[in-house]
Design a protein around this motif. Structure first.
Motif, mmCIF file in Angstrom:
data_model
loop_
_atom_site.group_PDB
_atom_site.id
_atom_site.type_symbol
_atom_site.label_atom_id
_atom_site.label_comp_id
_atom_site.label_asym_id
_atom_site.label_seq_id
_atom_site.Cartn_x
_atom_site.Cartn_y
_atom_site.Cartn_z
ATOM 1 N N ILE A 379 -10.316 -5.859 -3.922
ATOM 2 C CA ILE A 379 -9.081 -6.548 -4.310
ATOM 3 C C ILE A 379 -8.406 -5.922 -5.525
ATOM 4 N N ASN A 380 -8.767 -4.650 -5.822
ATOM 5 C CA ASN A 380 -7.982 -3.952 -6.844
ATOM 6 C C ASN A 380 -6.891 -3.099 -6.201
ATOM 7 N N ILE A 381 -6.714 -3.205 -4.870
ATOM 8 C CA ILE A 381 -5.585 -2.626 -4.145
ATOM 9 C C ILE A 381 -5.706 -2.886 -2.647
ATOM 10 N N ASN A 382 -6.878 -2.646 -2.057
ATOM 11 C CA ASN A 382 -6.968 -2.501 -0.601
ATOM 12 C C ASN A 382 -6.647 -3.776 0.163
ATOM 13 N N THR A 383 -7.182 -4.908 -0.276
ATOM 14 C CA THR A 383 -6.909 -6.174 0.418
ATOM 15 C C THR A 383 -5.435 -6.536 0.306
ATOM 16 N N GLU A 384 -4.870 -6.359 -0.872
ATOM 17 C CA GLU A 384 -3.451 -6.668 -1.039
ATOM 18 C C GLU A 384 -2.599 -5.791 -0.128
ATOM 19 N N MET A 385 -2.933 -4.502 -0.055
ATOM 20 C CA MET A 385 -2.168 -3.580 0.782
ATOM 21 C C MET A 385 -2.208 -3.992 2.249
ATOM 22 N N ASN A 386 -3.340 -4.538 2.690
ATOM 23 C CA ASN A 386 -3.433 -5.005 4.072
ATOM 24 C C ASN A 386 -2.297 -5.953 4.434
ATOM 25 N N TYR A 387 -1.829 -6.702 3.436
ATOM 26 C CA TYR A 387 -0.859 -7.768 3.723
ATOM 27 C C TYR A 387 0.553 -7.458 3.222
ATOM 28 N N TRP A 388 0.791 -6.234 2.761
ATOM 29 C CA TRP A 388 2.154 -5.875 2.375
ATOM 30 C C TRP A 388 3.142 -5.993 3.535
ATOM 31 N N PRO A 389 2.758 -5.690 4.781
ATOM 32 C CA PRO A 389 3.745 -5.821 5.861
ATOM 33 C C PRO A 389 3.968 -7.257 6.326
ATOM 34 N N ALA A 390 3.126 -8.195 5.933
ATOM 35 C CA ALA A 390 3.093 -9.502 6.597
ATOM 36 C C ALA A 390 4.440 -10.212 6.579
ATOM 37 N N GLU A 391 4.971 -10.500 5.404
ATOM 38 C CA GLU A 391 6.189 -11.293 5.329
ATOM 39 C C GLU A 391 7.400 -10.506 5.813
ATOM 40 N N LYS A 392 7.550 -9.280 5.357
ATOM 41 C CA LYS A 392 8.798 -8.559 5.644
ATOM 42 C C LYS A 392 8.885 -8.056 7.080
ATOM 43 N N THR A 393 7.732 -7.846 7.765
ATOM 44 C CA THR A 393 7.812 -7.452 9.167
ATOM 45 C C THR A 393 7.639 -8.649 10.097
ATOM 46 N N ASN A 394 7.995 -9.825 9.582
ATOM 47 C CA ASN A 394 8.091 -11.034 10.403
ATOM 48 C C ASN A 394 6.744 -11.464 10.973
ATOM 49 N N HIS A 674 -9.764 7.359 5.346
ATOM 50 C CA HIS A 674 -9.821 7.383 3.867
ATOM 51 C C HIS A 674 -10.203 8.760 3.379
ATOM 52 N N PRO A 675 -11.212 9.473 3.926
ATOM 53 C CA PRO A 675 -12.196 9.029 4.907
ATOM 54 C C PRO A 675 -13.370 8.317 4.241
ATOM 55 N N PRO A 676 -14.242 7.535 4.957
ATOM 56 C CA PRO A 676 -14.131 7.186 6.366
ATOM 57 C C PRO A 676 -12.986 6.191 6.606
ATOM 58 N N PHE A 677 -12.994 5.569 7.802
ATOM 59 C CA PHE A 677 -11.927 4.659 8.181
ATOM 60 C C PHE A 677 -11.793 3.502 7.204
ATOM 61 N N GLN A 678 -10.569 3.304 6.730
ATOM 62 C CA GLN A 678 -10.151 2.072 6.052
ATOM 63 C C GLN A 678 -8.780 1.713 6.608
ATOM 64 N N ILE A 679 -8.580 0.453 6.929
ATOM 65 C CA ILE A 679 -7.364 0.051 7.626
ATOM 66 C C ILE A 679 -6.161 -0.080 6.703
ATOM 67 N N ASP A 680 -6.386 -0.119 5.395
ATOM 68 C CA ASP A 680 -5.293 -0.342 4.453
ATOM 69 C C ASP A 680 -4.217 0.730 4.544
ATOM 70 N N GLY A 681 -4.608 1.983 4.835
ATOM 71 C CA GLY A 681 -3.620 3.040 4.965
ATOM 72 C C GLY A 681 -2.647 2.786 6.097
ATOM 73 N N ASN A 682 -3.150 2.232 7.218
ATOM 74 C CA ASN A 682 -2.265 1.864 8.319
ATOM 75 C C ASN A 682 -1.233 0.839 7.863
ATOM 76 N N PHE A 683 -1.721 -0.211 7.205
ATOM 77 C CA PHE A 683 -0.824 -1.278 6.772
ATOM 78 C C PHE A 683 0.128 -0.803 5.672
ATOM 79 N N GLY A 684 -0.389 0.031 4.761
ATOM 80 C CA GLY A 684 0.450 0.538 3.688
ATOM 81 C C GLY A 684 1.598 1.373 4.211
ATOM 82 N N CYS A 685 1.339 2.183 5.239
ATOM 83 C CA CYS A 685 2.392 3.032 5.785
ATOM 84 C C CYS A 685 3.428 2.198 6.541
ATOM 85 N N THR A 686 2.982 1.181 7.276
ATOM 86 C CA THR A 686 3.943 0.289 7.933
ATOM 87 C C THR A 686 4.839 -0.385 6.899
#
Length: 820
Positions: A379-394, A674-686
């Motif tokens: 929660i020093n970045i990764n969890t928050e980044m997961n939810y950056w797209p939530a509100e603005k991408t409906n 990341h590597p390895p896989f972390q999903i935050d990069g997907n959400f951050g780019c969206t």
């Protein structure tokens, strides 16, 4: 005028026609996954998930369930911290950073659990004999329908497999079919890596995998789970062994898979996993496949179809996904960006549903019993980044699991605040898990950071800025206020500067040489920015609710004593109180740019010198980094209104891992590496692509603020903004905004910033903006450039000309604007 309107309408219709061709919203391949997890395709419904390998002879569905974690309810506070706190602070203020870090390791970092692990359930394995010689192979993940499909030919027979995890029915459904009767033959088995497990064949053609999760880090594993796989055939014969079901001569086969655990919440694991799994599968088993499929698609598309994006298409889109990934840096393939953007939304819908757990470091997909970083919540970045797209991408509903976790952390974090720091309110350090631990873990270099509660509480406030829902705000206000109450008690006066600072704190997860290689510090820029945001959110929330006037006054006084952001000797935004940044530092964390994004403390219009300093910091740190860091940089460059640089970061992100130097990249299934896989990069780019096309954080809705040359023409519809607006049918051509429809969900002033002049569709002129923005939802903080060393020499950036309008709106009304 009439001819211009006809041309605009024609262009919109052309784009919409392209958008309706949804073949582009598929990941597809002409080879199986083999044994590579990162080649498999993810499906999920926010509660249950699977990775579909698409292998011919031995198909694998790797199974996850969101509550299957090691350990059991526990706390990890360290009560020795309170006594040691004054000495740690004294060492920091004396410049003895390494000694302070060592003492913190001994007295503050937890002596109990350092967090539990998200663990896999097991595999469903389907073995097909004599299918080694196959042809016409094809597999796909249709992200418009949330369905995985595999097909191939053996002996003149075409075999097809479809799989999805039903949103309404809470089970996975697999259909096996052939284009000739009586040709389906295979054996089915459940396997698991868990030590405590029991696999049986029940009556009713059903397999059962029961297990208990692992002990970990001194905490006994007590999560019990049950996975059921029940088979229904059209024709054919079913026999069984002790641990498998065998099917022969069937025309088609349906396999239903349900998974459940005994987890009720972070402090209660008294549920009945067996009855839950049975209830799910019983309710679904008598339904037809077509009915379940239709209901699943409808439930999924309720969310997915809210946003449409079209950036155009080229011949490159005809290639398999893996080939497009290899070619992306050297080929014009704009629809690949569209696919990646919508894939991020697909992943959020599939891993985070109301009533479930938040998406963790890997969303909801994990095949390892001991995943990297335990697949927890960082929660020093990764969890928050997961939810950056939530509100603005409906996808506001997808935000709910995180918001619920924050409220739970505000409960567990109260004891941590009191026991460890003698403070009221609540806090969380840099990691948590399903048991909502809030103590510091891993070591002082990482774990001493105590801003988890401060940052997460901003998500509670952000939801209100988008929705204007005062009943919701009233329900979460105690948690927002609690984050502020912690800082009220924890802040301490710096003996040299006399500012109020967080001590101990750090700037995750970096350290300057001048601090003896220790990260521990007082008053890091990110800590100051977080406290500023927490106080601001609490003040504005209390004012909106008409409560806590005395507390507001107290916070306003404390806010004035926080350290200002500073511009250092390299014309950079300083990361620490003292000017010790190095222009050769390439660290992946650039946490002091939190003030640029996701916060809104650094603006080109309100504090242009800070904005210029932030750009210098970005240039000095460079582009190459780990996956999530590149995702963050897309957002930063979008905020810089530099679309071409943001697009360069997207190219860096969409690069095969094997060809990347210095970290980052993307796996063949478009998972972030990341590597390895972390999903935050997907959400951050969206999130970053959204910020390139629309921003609503700086007192106005800014349309196409960072359009790259590669996105000259396009259309997007369905984006949400702060202040309660919906952006619909926004069309641009050659970088010029042609038309847009904006719906006001709350009413109030619409302040619109656009790159070219526009007018109402009726032909009426728009009113140019002047003065303060009367829309209370934007609540832009007023920050002046500090007069610090370097501030007098740094020059504001030259920005593209924009036009700013004020449009009074009524709740529920829509307004269409066209090119003037």
């Amino acid at each position: 005028m009439m001819r211009k309107s006809i041309l605009i309408i024609f262009f919109i219709c052309c784009l919409q026609a392209i958008s309706q061709d949804t073949d582009g919203l598929k990941l597809w391949y002409n080879v199986p996954s083999s044994d590579t997890w990162e080649n498999a395709l993810p499906i999920g419904n926010g509660f249950q998930a699977a990775m579909v390998y698409g292998n011919v002879e031995k198909e694998i569905f790797q199974l996850n369930e969101a509550t299957v974690w090691s350990g059991s309810p526990n706390r990890n506070d360290n009560p020795n911290a309170l006594e040691a706190l004054p000495k740690v602070r004294k060492l920091i203020f004396e410049g003895e950073y390494k000694a302070a870090e060592n003492l913190a390791n001994e007295k503050i970092i937890t002596k109990r659990s350092h967090g539990q692990m998200f663990q896999p359930v097991g595999n469903l394995e389907l073995t097909f004999t004599d299918h080694d010689d196959f042809s016409n192979y094809y597999r796909e993940l249709d992200i418009e329908k949330a369905i995985a499909k595999t097909s191939y030919m053996v002996g003149g027979v075409t075999y097809t497999r479809e799989a999805f995890i039903s949103f309404p029915d809470r089970v996975m459904v697999i259909k096996l079919s052939a284009d000739k009767p009586g040709k389906i033959a295979f054996s089915a088995a459940l396997t698991s890596q868990h030590i405590k497990q029991n696999i049986t064949v029940n009556g009713n053609n059903e397999l059962s995998l029961w297990g208990t999760t692992s002990d970990h880090d001194g905490v006994e594993g007590k999560v019990e789970f049950n996975a059921l796989a029940r088979i229904k055939t059209d024709g054919g014969i079913i026999t069984n062994t002790d641990n498998s079901l065998n099917i022969e001569k069937a025309n088609s086969v349906l396999i239903f898979v349900s998974i459940a655990s005994n987890f009720n919440n972070y402090k209660d694991i008294s549920g009945d996993e067996n009855q839950r799994a049975k209830d799910f599968i019983d309710k679904a088993f008598d339904k037809s496949f077509d009915k379940m499929k239709a209901e699943h698609i409808a439930a999924y598309q309720k969310y997915f179809n809210c946003v449409k994006l079209d950036l155009g298409s080229t011949e490159a889109a005809k290639l398999p996904t893996g080939e497009r990934l290899k070619n992306f840096n050297t080929t014009e393939d704009p629809s690949f960006v569209t696919l990646y953007y919508q894939y991020g939304r697909y992943l959020l819908i599939s891993s985070s549903q109301p009533g479930g757990q938040p998406a963790n470091l890997q969303g909801i997909w994990n095949g390892s019993m001991k995943p990297a970083w335990d697949s927890k919540y960082t929660i020093n970045i990764n969890t928050e980044m997961n939810y950056w797209p939530a509100e603005k991408t409906n996808l506001s509903e997808m935000h709910e699991p995180l918001l619920k976790m924050i409220l739970e952390l505000s409960e567990t974090g109260k004891e941590t605040a009191k026991v460890m720091y003698g403070a009221d309110g609540w806090l969380a350090h840099h990691n948590t898990d399903i048991w909502r631990i809030t103590g510091p873990i891993d070591g002082s270099f990482w774990g001493i950071w105590n801003g988890g509660g401060g940052w997460l509480s901003q998500h509670l406030w952000e939801r209100y800025l988008y929705t204007g829902d005062k009943k919701y705000l009233e329900s979460v206000y105690p948690a927002i206020k609690g984050a502020a109450e912690f800082y009220v008690d924890f802040l301490v006066e710096h003996p040299k500067y006399k500012w109020l600072v967080v001590a101990p704190g750090n700037s995750p997860e970096n350290a300057p040489k001048e601090h003896q290689g220790a990260s521990i510090t007082a008053g890091s820029t990110m800590d100051n920015q977080l406290v500023f945001d927490v106080f601001n959110a609490t003040i504005n929330a209390a004012k909106a609710l008409g409560v806590d006037k005395n507390f507001i006054k107290k916070l306003e006084g404390l806010k004035k004593r926080l350290p200002p952001m500073q511009i250092g000797k390299h014309n950079q935004l300083q990361e620490w109180l003292d000017d010790v940044d190095s222009p050769t530092d390439k660290h992946r964390h650039i946490s002091h740019l939190y003030g640029l994004y996701p916060s809104n403390q650094i603006s080109p219009y309100r504090n242009p010198k800070l904005f210029a300093a932030a750009k210098n910091t970005l240039l000095q740190r460079g582009d190459v980094s780990t996956g999530w860091s590149m995702g963050w940089k897309v957002n930063w460059w979008a905020k810089m209104q530099d679309g071409n640089h943001a697009y360069k970061l997207i190219q860096n992100q969409l690069t095969p891992l094997s060809t990347v130097k210095g970290g980052g990249g993307t796996y063949n299934n478009l998972f972030d590496a990341h590597p390895p896989f972390q999903i935050d990069g997907n959400f951050g780019c969206t999130s970053g692509i959204t910020e390139m096309l629309m921003q609503s954080s700086d007192g106005a809705i800014h349309l196409i603020p960072a359009l790259p040359d590669n996105f000259k023409n396009g259309m997007i519809s369905g984006l949400k903004t702060k202040g309660g607006f919906t952006i619909e049918d926004m069309v641009w051509k050659n970088g010029q905004l042609l038309s847009v429809k904006i719906t006001s969900n709350l009413g109030g002033n619409l302040r619109l910033r656009i790159p070219n002049e526009m007018q109402f569709e009726s032909g009426n002129k728009l009113n140019k903006a002047s003065g303060e923005n009367p829309n209370s939802f934007f609540l832009v903080p007023k920050i002046k450039d500090p007069v610090i060393s370097g501030a007098s020499t740094i020059q504001p950036l030259q920005l593209k000309k924009t036009f700013l309008y004020d449009i009074p709106t009524e709740k529920g009304s829509s307004y269409r604007f066209v090119l003037k």
